[in-house]
Structures are given as structure tokens and as C-alpha cells.
Design a protein around this motif. Structure first.
Motif, short mmCIF file in Angstrom:
data_model
loop_
_atom_site.label_atom_id
_atom_site.label_comp_id
_atom_site.label_asym_id
_atom_site.label_seq_id
_atom_site.Cartn_x
_atom_site.Cartn_y
_atom_site.Cartn_z
N HIS A 192 56.01 37.07 38.68
CA HIS A 192 56.42 36.45 40.17
C HIS A 192 55.32 37.20 41.11
O HIS A 192 55.46 37.44 42.42
N GLU A 193 53.90 37.35 40.73
CA GLU A 193 53.12 38.03 41.22
C GLU A 193 51.71 37.36 41.19
O GLU A 193 51.35 37.10 40.14
N TRP A 194 51.07 36.79 42.22
CA TRP A 194 49.88 35.94 42.03
C TRP A 194 48.69 36.38 43.05
O TRP A 194 48.94 36.94 44.18
N VAL A 195 47.55 36.11 42.66
CA VAL A 195 46.38 36.28 43.65
C VAL A 195 45.61 35.13 43.78
O VAL A 195 45.48 34.29 42.77
N VAL A 196 45.11 34.71 45.07
CA VAL A 196 44.51 33.61 45.29
C VAL A 196 43.08 34.02 46.16
O VAL A 196 43.28 35.00 47.02
N THR A 197 42.05 33.59 45.78
CA THR A 197 40.78 34.09 46.37
C THR A 197 40.04 32.82 46.58
O THR A 197 40.18 31.59 46.05
N ARG A 216 33.98 35.44 41.05
CA ARG A 216 35.30 34.98 40.66
C ARG A 216 35.60 35.79 39.16
O ARG A 216 37.00 36.41 39.34
N HIS A 217 34.75 36.25 38.50
CA HIS A 217 35.12 37.26 37.27
C HIS A 217 35.48 38.59 37.79
O HIS A 217 36.55 39.22 37.36
N VAL A 218 34.66 39.22 38.66
CA VAL A 218 34.62 40.34 39.20
C VAL A 218 36.17 40.53 40.06
O VAL A 218 37.09 41.60 39.80
N LEU A 219 36.45 39.62 40.92
CA LEU A 219 37.75 39.52 41.56
C LEU A 219 38.87 39.55 40.63
O LEU A 219 40.13 40.02 40.82
N ARG A 220 38.74 38.67 39.81
CA ARG A 220 39.94 38.60 38.61
C ARG A 220 40.12 40.01 38.02
O ARG A 220 41.26 40.68 37.85
N ALA A 221 39.08 40.68 37.47
CA ALA A 221 39.07 42.00 36.81
C ALA A 221 39.33 43.03 37.76
O ALA A 221 40.42 43.78 37.60
N ALA A 222 39.12 42.95 39.00
CA ALA A 222 39.46 43.97 40.11
C ALA A 222 41.06 43.82 40.51
O ALA A 222 41.80 44.89 40.77
N ALA A 223 41.43 42.59 40.58
CA ALA A 223 42.93 42.27 41.00
C ALA A 223 43.78 42.82 39.98
O ALA A 223 45.08 43.53 40.25
N VAL A 224 43.37 42.81 38.77
CA VAL A 224 44.28 43.31 37.51
C VAL A 224 44.35 44.81 37.48
O VAL A 224 45.21 45.57 37.17
N ARG A 225 43.08 45.47 37.93
CA ARG A 225 43.16 46.85 37.85
C ARG A 225 43.72 47.48 39.09
O ARG A 225 44.38 48.56 39.19
N SER A 226 43.69 46.93 40.35
CA SER A 226 44.25 47.57 41.44
C SER A 226 45.03 46.52 42.41
O SER A 226 44.89 45.26 42.44
#
Length: 383
Positions: A192-197, A216-226
């Protein structure tokens, strides 16, 4: 007609171009040294024995009968005809021919023909043609690469998310042959949690595409980490400053999570256009949040903003191709005023309806020509 001097020192034989004097039926009456050398023939082999048509290959003979002689008889002259002359050994000499038909009142008709050897020019033209073909092949490969890159950089379809209507649209500038710098991404980070960039890399072409893929790849990795959109943008900024590129970019990161009262939204902007919020019964408005373009400062001033969306609320994200769309007739820009007015005027507040109608509206406003890339992402709450 005076005969040319026989000592080989006159301008007749020193001329850098071939010169033939022909009878009206094409019989060679005289030839200078340049044409004899080019054809590898002696004066005795040529003069009084061969006609001009005998010096032409098969295709040239047809042209001689259908064009060269009829034009001479009709107009009295021809200029810069491209022909091949046959040497004694069967080889060919490419020439440009200019001829004039002389009709004296008290003498026989003669044809004065000058030929210029264009062997080097033909070789040069072949090199140019070959280079052109290579360039066209390279352009075709670059176009295929661009389209492949574009297809990999833009998600084909937004995901299906229970409780949300998610829609996105992308339109490259112009004919779409060149890879643009606009991008968007939608991905899940928890239940139930999503990230949109959404973002916009400076410039176009393969280098811009490389930075787009990196972002795109950096934002995906960063969103998982924090869980912080601000921290994701700071990570991207750090990577950009450490990478071998001078391309800057703007980006907007939203983290959407289902809560008891609706959907919680936390977002941060790295110098990107603010998202637009449309709540039921209220006019659309921008959600401004301070932020600076990424890739410039070591620690850019970024902040986060939080809100909770209820059923039928809509949040809309765009790139500057929407705001900066220009009407060619009036010179006016679509601007944020047109964006807000369009959202308010759309009777169906679902993300799909607003995104589709907005893209159509902007293209109509621009007379069908997208002068910059257009990217639009919308999220509306269904339950």
C-alpha cells in the motif's frame, strides 16, 4: 573554315579542353591534341573516319539520337551535357560537352564541340554519394537507437493500484526522432505504498538519455533505502555531481501511502514544476514547495510537504513542456494559468480523463506541434 596550325604550339593544341569540329552528320573534321590524348587515338584514326556517335557507348548513342542532335538542330547549341566518351581500348572518359551548330550563309554547316574531362569530379561525386549513404545509414541506426532508448526510459503503462487511478502520458518533441530528457516512473516500495517520480534532464540526445536512465535508477534505489523524498533527491544530486556529466535536471518525488483517513502524500521538488491539486468542490491550485535544480550545489536547499488526499481528489504532475507550450498564432504560452483552467474545466476528475484531455489540449494549443517533450502523470483517489 581555316585549318588549325600543324606545329602543335598553337592555342588549338595547347587548349586544356577537348575540341572537335564536326560535319552536320557528325563526321569528325578536326580534333585537337587534348581530345586525341583523352581518347588515346591519332588524328589519322579519328579525322575523316569516325563520327561523334562512334565515340559514344550504347547509352550515349541513344541520347545522341534522341536529345543531342535534335537539340542542336532546334536551338543551335547545347551546354554542359554529361556524357561518356570511349577510348581506343574500350575504357570510358566522363566529360561535360558544350556544342554550337554553325550555319554560315555560304558554306557547309559545322558543329563545334568542346569537352571537359570530369574524371576527378566524378570520383569526388562518388565519394560524396558514398559518404551520404554512410551518413544516412548512421542516422537510421541512431534513430532506431533513440526509439529503443525512449521505449526503455518511459514505462509503457502505469501500474494498477487498488484505491488509486494512475495515468501517465508522454509525447516527445517534434517528430519524436530524438531522445528527450523528460521521464517519469511509478513503482511500489511497500504494501500500500508507492513512489511516483517525474523529471526533466537538460538537453536531448543520447547523453541526456544516459542521465535520464541514471536518475531513474538512483531514485528507485534511494526510495527503497529511505522513506524521505527529500533524501532521495539529495542522493540523486550527490550522484550527479560525482558523475561525468554537466547535465542538470529537475525532479519531483512523491511518496503515496494508504492510511485510515485516505492516502498520505509526502513530496519534495528539485526545482521542478509544482504539482497541481484538485479537491472536490475547490478550484485547482499549485502545491508549491521550495527546491533547487539538481547537480549544481553540494547541498541544495530542499524541503518536504505533506498532505492527505480523500476520495475524488487529484494530484497532477507535469514537465515544462506543458507550461511552455506556445500558440504559434498568438505567441501566448499555455502556462500554469491554462493548466489550472483546464483541470477545473474537465468534468471528469479521474486521473485518466484529466491526463488524456490535457495532452490533447496542449497539442491543439500548439497547433499540433510539440516544441518540447511533454510528460504528464496524474493520481486520483478512488477509495
Amino acid at each position: 573554315m581555316p585549318a588549325p596550325p600543324e606545329d602543335g604550339t598553337s592555342s588549338w593544341d595547347l587548349a586544356p579542353c577537348g575540341y572537335l569540329i564536326l560535319a552536320d552528320d557528325g563526321l569528325v573534321l578536326e580534333a585537337n591534341r587534348a581530345i586525341l590524348d583523352a581518347l588515346e587515338r591519332t588524328r589519322e584514326e579519328l579525322v575523316g573516319r569516325l563520327r561523334f556517335i562512334d565515340l559514344l557507348p550504347a547509352g550515349g548513342r541513344i541520347y545522341h539520337e534522341t536529345h543531342l542532335m535534335p537539340m542542336l538542330r532546334l536551338h543551335g547549341r547545347v551546354s554542359e551535357l554529361a556524357l561518356d566518351l570511349k577510348r581506343a581500348d574500350g575504357g570510358r572518359v566522363p566529360v561535360l560537352v558544350t556544342a554550337r551548330r554553325h550555319t554560315p550563309p555560304d558554306g557547309p554547316v559545322t558543329i563545334h564541340l568542346v569537352s571537359f574531362d570530369v574524371t576527378q569530379r566524378r570520383d569526388y561525386e562518388r565519394e560524396i554519394l558514398h559518404a551520404k549513404q554512410l551518413a544516412e545509414q548512421a542516422a537510421a541506426r541512431a534513430l532506431a537507437l533513440s526509439r529503443t532508448l525512449q521505449a526503455t526510459l518511459i514505462p509503457p503503462l502505469p501500474p494498477r493500484i487498488e484505491g488509486l487511478d494512475v495515468a501517465a502520458a508522454y509525447r516527445p518533441a517534434g517528430s519524436g526522432d530524438e531522445v528527450g530528457g523528460d521521464f517519469y516512473d511509478i513503482f511500489q516500495v511497500a504494501e500500500h505504498e508507492w513512489v511516483v517520480t517525474i523529471g526533466d534532464v537538460q538537453g536531448k540526445g543520447v547523453e541526456a538519455a544516459a542521465v535520464t536512465a541514471l536518475a531513474r535508477h538512483v531514485l528507485r534505489a534511494a526510495a527503497v533505502r529511505s522513506p524521505s523524498p527529500r533524501e532521495a533527491l539529495l542522493t540523486l544530486n550527490e550522484v550527479l555531481r560525482g558523475s561525468d556529466t554537466e547535465r542538470l535536471l529537475t525532479a519531483l518525488v512523491l511518496r503515496v501511502k494508504q492510511v485510515d483517513s485516505g492516502w498520505s502524500v509526502v513530496f519534495a521538488s528539485g526545482g521542478h514544476e509544482p504539482p497541481v491539486l484538485k479537491c472536490a468542490g475547490q478550484p485547482a491550485r499549485e502545491l508549491d514547495v521550495p527546491g533547487t535544480i539538481l547537480g549544481v550545489f553540494a547541498t541544495p536547499p530542499l524541503s518536504e510537504r505533506r498532505l492527505v488526499l480523500g476520495v475524488h481528489d487529484l494530484i497532477l504532475m507535469t514537465t515544462d513542456g506543458v507550461h511552455e507550450a506556445r500558440n504559434p498564432a498568438s505567441g501566448e504560452f499555455f502556462d500554469v494559468t491554462g493548466l489550472l483552467a483546464h483541470v477545473d474545466a474537465t468534468p471528469d476528475s479521474s486521473a485518466g480523463a484529466v491526463v488524456d484531455s490535457l495532452l490533447s489540449k496542449v497539442l491543439t494549443f500548439s497547433d499540433g506541434i510539440a516544441r518540447d517533450d511533454l510528460a504528464v502523470v496524474g493520481i486520483s483517489i478512488t477509495q
